[in-house]
Design a protein around this motif. Structure first.
Motif, mmCIF file in Angstrom:
data_model
loop_
_atom_site.group_PDB
_atom_site.id
_atom_site.type_symbol
_atom_site.label_atom_id
_atom_site.label_comp_id
_atom_site.label_asym_id
_atom_site.label_seq_id
_atom_site.Cartn_x
_atom_site.Cartn_y
_atom_site.Cartn_z
ATOM 1 N N LEU A 1 47.305 51.141 24.663
ATOM 2 C CA LEU A 1 47.179 50.632 26.025
ATOM 3 C C LEU A 1 45.712 50.701 26.435
ATOM 4 C CD1 LEU A 1 50.177 52.390 27.849
ATOM 5 C CD2 LEU A 1 50.145 50.151 26.743
ATOM 6 N N GLY A 2 45.215 49.595 26.954
ATOM 7 C CA GLY A 2 43.872 49.585 27.507
ATOM 8 C C GLY A 2 43.962 49.369 29.009
ATOM 9 N N PHE A 3 43.376 50.277 29.782
ATOM 10 C CA PHE A 3 43.427 50.189 31.244
ATOM 11 C C PHE A 3 42.089 49.705 31.786
ATOM 12 C CE2 PHE A 3 46.792 53.103 30.220
ATOM 13 C CZ PHE A 3 47.775 52.860 31.167
ATOM 14 N N VAL A 4 42.148 48.687 32.649
ATOM 15 C CA VAL A 4 40.966 48.250 33.385
ATOM 16 C C VAL A 4 41.170 48.710 34.822
ATOM 17 C CG1 VAL A 4 39.518 46.307 34.058
ATOM 18 C CG2 VAL A 4 40.757 46.234 31.889
ATOM 19 N N ASP A 5 40.401 49.723 35.207
ATOM 20 C CA ASP A 5 40.529 50.295 36.549
ATOM 21 C C ASP A 5 39.610 49.528 37.487
ATOM 22 O OD1 ASP A 5 41.196 51.929 38.646
ATOM 23 O OD2 ASP A 5 39.801 53.528 38.079
ATOM 24 N N MET A 6 40.216 48.781 38.420
ATOM 25 C CA MET A 6 39.449 47.857 39.261
ATOM 26 C C MET A 6 39.275 48.418 40.669
ATOM 27 S SD MET A 6 41.035 44.247 37.892
ATOM 28 C CE MET A 6 42.755 44.687 38.028
ATOM 29 N N MET B 1 48.170 46.409 24.629
ATOM 30 C CA MET B 1 48.356 45.682 25.878
ATOM 31 C C MET B 1 47.271 46.098 26.861
ATOM 32 S SD MET B 1 51.789 45.406 28.220
ATOM 33 C CE MET B 1 51.790 47.113 28.814
ATOM 34 N N ILE B 2 46.659 45.098 27.505
ATOM 35 C CA ILE B 2 45.627 45.364 28.502
ATOM 36 C C ILE B 2 46.288 45.388 29.878
ATOM 37 C CG2 ILE B 2 43.426 44.630 29.478
ATOM 38 C CD1 ILE B 2 43.323 45.467 26.568
ATOM 39 N N ILE B 3 46.103 46.500 30.589
ATOM 40 C CA ILE B 3 46.715 46.710 31.897
ATOM 41 C C ILE B 3 45.607 46.763 32.938
ATOM 42 C CG2 ILE B 3 48.104 48.288 33.303
ATOM 43 C CD1 ILE B 3 49.272 49.343 30.637
ATOM 44 N N GLY B 4 45.780 46.012 34.011
ATOM 45 C CA GLY B 4 44.814 46.049 35.100
ATOM 46 C C GLY B 4 45.419 46.708 36.320
ATOM 47 N N THR B 5 44.724 47.683 36.873
ATOM 48 C CA THR B 5 45.194 48.311 38.105
ATOM 49 C C THR B 5 44.821 47.435 39.291
ATOM 50 O OG1 THR B 5 43.170 49.577 38.495
ATOM 51 C CG2 THR B 5 44.866 50.586 37.091
ATOM 52 N N ALA B 6 45.655 47.424 40.297
ATOM 53 C CA ALA B 6 45.399 46.633 41.500
ATOM 54 C C ALA B 6 45.963 47.390 42.689
ATOM 55 C CB ALA B 6 46.039 45.257 41.387
ATOM 56 N N GLY B 7 45.299 47.275 43.831
ATOM 57 C CA GLY B 7 45.782 47.949 45.019
ATOM 58 C C GLY B 7 44.669 48.290 45.983
ATOM 59 N N HIS B 8 45.060 48.770 47.137
ATOM 60 C CA HIS B 8 44.122 49.076 48.217
ATOM 61 C C HIS B 8 43.237 50.264 47.841
ATOM 62 C CE1 HIS B 8 43.035 48.357 52.410
ATOM 63 N NE2 HIS B 8 42.950 49.663 52.582
ATOM 64 N N ILE B 9 42.065 50.323 48.486
ATOM 65 C CA ILE B 9 41.152 51.434 48.254
ATOM 66 C C ILE B 9 41.824 52.763 48.619
ATOM 67 C CG2 ILE B 9 40.118 51.165 50.551
ATOM 68 C CD1 ILE B 9 37.465 52.102 49.342
ATOM 69 N N ASP B 10 41.562 53.772 47.795
ATOM 70 C CA ASP B 10 42.043 55.133 48.022
ATOM 71 C C ASP B 10 43.569 55.251 47.923
ATOM 72 O OD1 ASP B 10 41.419 57.812 48.365
ATOM 73 O OD2 ASP B 10 41.860 57.757 50.503
ATOM 74 N N ILE C 1 33.443 51.844 42.126
ATOM 75 C CA ILE C 1 32.514 50.789 42.502
ATOM 76 C C ILE C 1 32.426 49.752 41.391
ATOM 77 C CG2 ILE C 1 30.098 50.281 43.055
ATOM 78 C CD1 ILE C 1 29.929 53.094 44.252
ATOM 79 N N GLU C 2 32.401 50.229 40.162
ATOM 80 C CA GLU C 2 32.356 49.349 39.002
ATOM 81 C C GLU C 2 33.684 49.405 38.267
ATOM 82 O OE1 GLU C 2 31.074 47.095 37.318
ATOM 83 O OE2 GLU C 2 29.217 46.727 38.404
ATOM 84 N N LEU C 3 33.848 48.484 37.334
ATOM 85 C CA LEU C 3 35.045 48.502 36.502
ATOM 86 C C LEU C 3 35.039 49.743 35.620
ATOM 87 C CD1 LEU C 3 35.018 44.761 35.350
ATOM 88 C CD2 LEU C 3 36.491 45.791 37.104
ATOM 89 N N GLY C 4 36.209 50.374 35.509
ATOM 90 C CA GLY C 4 36.348 51.529 34.626
ATOM 91 C C GLY C 4 37.356 51.227 33.536
ATOM 92 N N TYR C 5 37.216 51.913 32.409
ATOM 93 C CA TYR C 5 38.078 51.626 31.268
ATOM 94 C C TYR C 5 38.614 52.927 30.682
ATOM 95 C CZ TYR C 5 35.401 47.368 31.807
ATOM 96 O OH TYR C 5 34.794 46.265 32.333
ATOM 97 N N ALA C 6 39.877 52.875 30.264
ATOM 98 C CA ALA C 6 40.508 54.019 29.615
ATOM 99 C C ALA C 6 41.518 53.499 28.602
ATOM 100 C CB ALA C 6 41.200 54.917 30.644
ATOM 101 N N TYR C 7 41.801 54.303 27.595
ATOM 102 C CA TYR C 7 42.684 53.879 26.517
ATOM 103 C C TYR C 7 43.682 54.977 26.201
ATOM 104 C CZ TYR C 7 39.049 50.387 26.070
ATOM 105 O OH TYR C 7 38.144 49.393 26.348
#
Length: 648
Positions: free
Chosen positions: A57-62, A1-10, A38-44
């Motif tokens: 789990l694949g994380f896309v850190d936005m 499952m690909i999970i994308g993080t979302a939310g305010h800075i910091d 600053i850029e997209l980050g990825y973790a598994y």
């Protein structure tokens, strides 16, 4: 499952991903120095699920900064599960709201909320603060598909709540795996969000697989095409979910090593796809939904940033059902883009204002091959309503029913991301055309045939002295927008049923056939040599009557019958040319055409040796029967016309 993080800075997105996976997604020196993504980050994260089944789990850190929302949008493509992060000390902030709007407009329906930094809360007021935050988040989520998303208070510093959140996400991945119903018919597509080179490997592109399956050694096409990307590329290697693999499929984060590709030839926003479905477009018909919190209606013609896949391109939106769209409303629209993008049916995107400071609307692609003309007609709107249906079989059947001129199956399959027309679920009754490249509904074919017969009858009534129009001329009269394959099938079917008669190149109704008496047949045998002997200046009816010794009325009647057979043609009143002479004159006109863009009266006059008046009369005759068409003072040969083709 690909999970994308979302939310305010910091708000702790990167720290939470690190706590869940042990992977640091901030990889750039600038990110480490400033402490922000600053850029997209990825973790598994790889684990073992029920009955020993492997889960991943694949994380896309936005990024959370408002100026980096375009980067967040590129990473949001293809995520299956949203991890909305709200810091316990700040609560809901502006980018929390905008990221949630993006997720909702992209159609993300599965998600979890993590309330981070709970270690910063005063123990004495912690319970009340968390209750307050939960109520605030619930109110925020209420209008969206994430209204029932579970909430997990966590701390990436102390580890509190991390194990429970991780277990929950793995359980979601397990349920998704068990209930997943991948659309196996669709070809491979991957939206590229990053490209780099590795020593000994070459160019590598990464992204989320939107559809299909890929194996090492398969061919891919980059689209939109640029210099150096036009030839299919071979897949040298695959990493799926950060592990070496022989194959990749929809829903995975993948890195593809592509042979023969320079890094500078590929950019974020490109797609790597099966060559059969590669496309690029600057006009897309969409279903557009304006975000309910927008302060004013969206007006047709508004310039917008269009985010589709991982691309960001400027364009404008043309509303097809009115001049404006109210907040919270949905309508059909066309996106007119300033640069080519790739998009397929069902793809979702986001519109932002021209200054890229505000998320305005979400779009769902209905047709990537949107027309420039007739885009707001009732016929076209009915086709788009059909394309908006969710199930492919019902969608194709409805689209076929709403296509009066038939359906281009090759283009439709490409728009649906299917390998070919054979993969479209056509109704059994559909009539296939052009070797299976097109189709039409039986009722639509019957309506076109009825229209063709009506126009043919009107032609006979207005020009009774002519045998009838040729194939292309009748199409111009009855269905000028019909394709060659459809029109040929339509006429062939009418001829096979006896509803239309084909005499040489010409078509006519059975009742229009010439029936000559014995006296007319005998007179015709005397008239034809006289007409042929006259060359380019045949005798007039009066002269023919004198030379043949027949009454003028009988000569006219006989010539009219010959004209309805296609053996002679009346250029002007009482002046008839036999077919062989007309073919010679047509060949001369073709020769004049070869010397320039059009047949000029003076050139045709000189080539035939006729006077100017007669040359003009003949050219006007050619215009009338559809051999040429007049544009100002010139006569242009109609392309592809078979009329008066030179004989062997």
């Amino acid at each position: 499952m690909i999970i994308g993080t979302a939310g305010h800075i910091d708000h702790g997105k990167t720290a939470l991903v690190r706590a869940l996976t042990g992977v640091e997604t901030d990889r750039l020196p600038e990110e480490k120095r400033r402490g922000i993504s600053i850029e997209l980050g990825y973790a598994y994260l790889h684990a073992e699920g029920a009955q020993g089944r492997p889960l991943s789990l694949g994380f896309v850190d936005m990024p959370g900064h408002e100026r980096l929302l375009h980067t967040m949008l590129a990473g949001a493509t293809g995520i299956a599960h949203a991890l909305l992060i709200v810091a316990a000390d700040d609560g809901v902030m502006p980018q929390t709201r905008e990221h949630l709007a993006v997720l909702a407009l992209l159609g993300v329906a599965q998600g979890t909320v993590a309330i981070t930094k709970i270690d910063r809360l005063d123990p004495a007021t912690r319970a009340s603060r968390l209750a307050q935050l939960q109520a605030q988040v619930r109110a925020l989520l209420a209008p969206t598909a994430l209204a029932d998303a579970p909430l997990y208070p966590v701390s990436a510093i102390t580890g509190e709540g991390i194990d429970a959140l991780r277990a929950h996400l793995l359980a979601c991945a397990g349920r998704q795996h068990s209930g997943a119903a991948q659309d196996g018919a669709r070809a491979f597509r991957l939206a590229i969000d990053r490209a780099f080179t590795l020593a000994g490997v070459g160019t590598v592109v990464t992204g989320t697989v939107a559809s299909g399956r890929l194996q090492v050694g398969d061919a891919l096409q980059l689209t939109p095409q640029r210099q150096g990307t036009r030839e299919p590329l071979r897949v040298r290697g695959i990493h799926a979910q950060n592990q070496p693999a022989e194959a990749a499929h929809a829903g995975q984060r993948c890195a593809l090593a592509l042979a023969g590709l320079a890094k500078d030839a590929v950019h974020r926003g490109d797609w790597a796809c099966a060559p059969a479905i590669a496309l690029a477009t600057t006009r897309i018909d969409v279903e557009c939904s304006l975000w309910p919190d927008e302060p004013k209606p969206l007006r047709s013609g508004t310039p917008v940033h269009v985010h589709l896949g991982s691309s960001d391109v400027m364009g404008s939106i043309v509303l097809l059902e009115g001049a404006s769209l109210a907040p919270g409303a949905t309508a059909l629209a066309q996106l007119v883009l300033h640069a080519g993008v790739a998009a397929w049916h069902g793809d979702r995107g986001v519109l932002r204002d021209a200054s890229a400071t505000r998320t305005m609307a979400g779009v769902r692609v209905l047709d990537p091959f949107a027309p420039q003309r007739w885009r707001g007609t009732p016929e076209r709107l009915a086709q788009l309503a059909a394309q908006a249906l969710p199930e492919r079989g019902a969608r194709i059947a409805a689209l076929l029913d709403q296509s009066p001129l038939g359906l281009d199956l090759v283009q439709t399959a490409r728009a649906e991301a299917l390998p070919g027309p054979q993969d479209l679920p056509l109704p059994e009754a559909a009539i296939r055309l052009d070797g299976g490249r097109a189709a039409i509904a039986p009722a639509r074919l019957q309506a076109l045939q009825a229209q063709a017969l009506e126009r043919l009858q009107a032609f006979h009534e207005s020009q009774p002295q002519e045998i009838g129009p040729d194939l292309r001329r009748l199409r111009r009269l009855a269905a000028p927008r019909a394709g060659d394959a459809l029109w040929q099938h339509l006429v062939d079917d009418l001829v096979a049923r006896g509803a239309v008669v084909r005499s040489g190149h010409w078509l006519h109704l059975p009742a229009h056939a010439a029936h000559m008496s014995a006296a007319e047949e005998q007179l015709a045998q005397r008239l034809m040599p006289l007409l042929l002997a006259g060359g380019f200046d045949p005798p007039w009816v009066r002269t023919l009557a004198q030379d043949s010794g027949a009454a003028e009325a009988l000569v006219r009647q006989t010539l009219a019958s010959l004209a309805r057979r296609g053996e002679v043609f009346q250029c002007v009143k009482d002046l008839y040319y036999p077919l062989p002479t007309i073919e010679r004159l047509a060949a001369i006109a073709r020769g004049c055409m070869a010397q320039g863009d059009a047949v000029q009266a003076a050139a045709f006059r000189d080539a035939t040796g006729l006077g100017r008046k007669r040359a003009i009369q003949l050219l006007e005759f050619f215009d009338r029967v559809g051999f040429t068409r007049r544009v100002k003072d010139a006569h242009l040969l109609r392309p592809g016309t078979p009329l008066f083709a030179a004989r062997d």
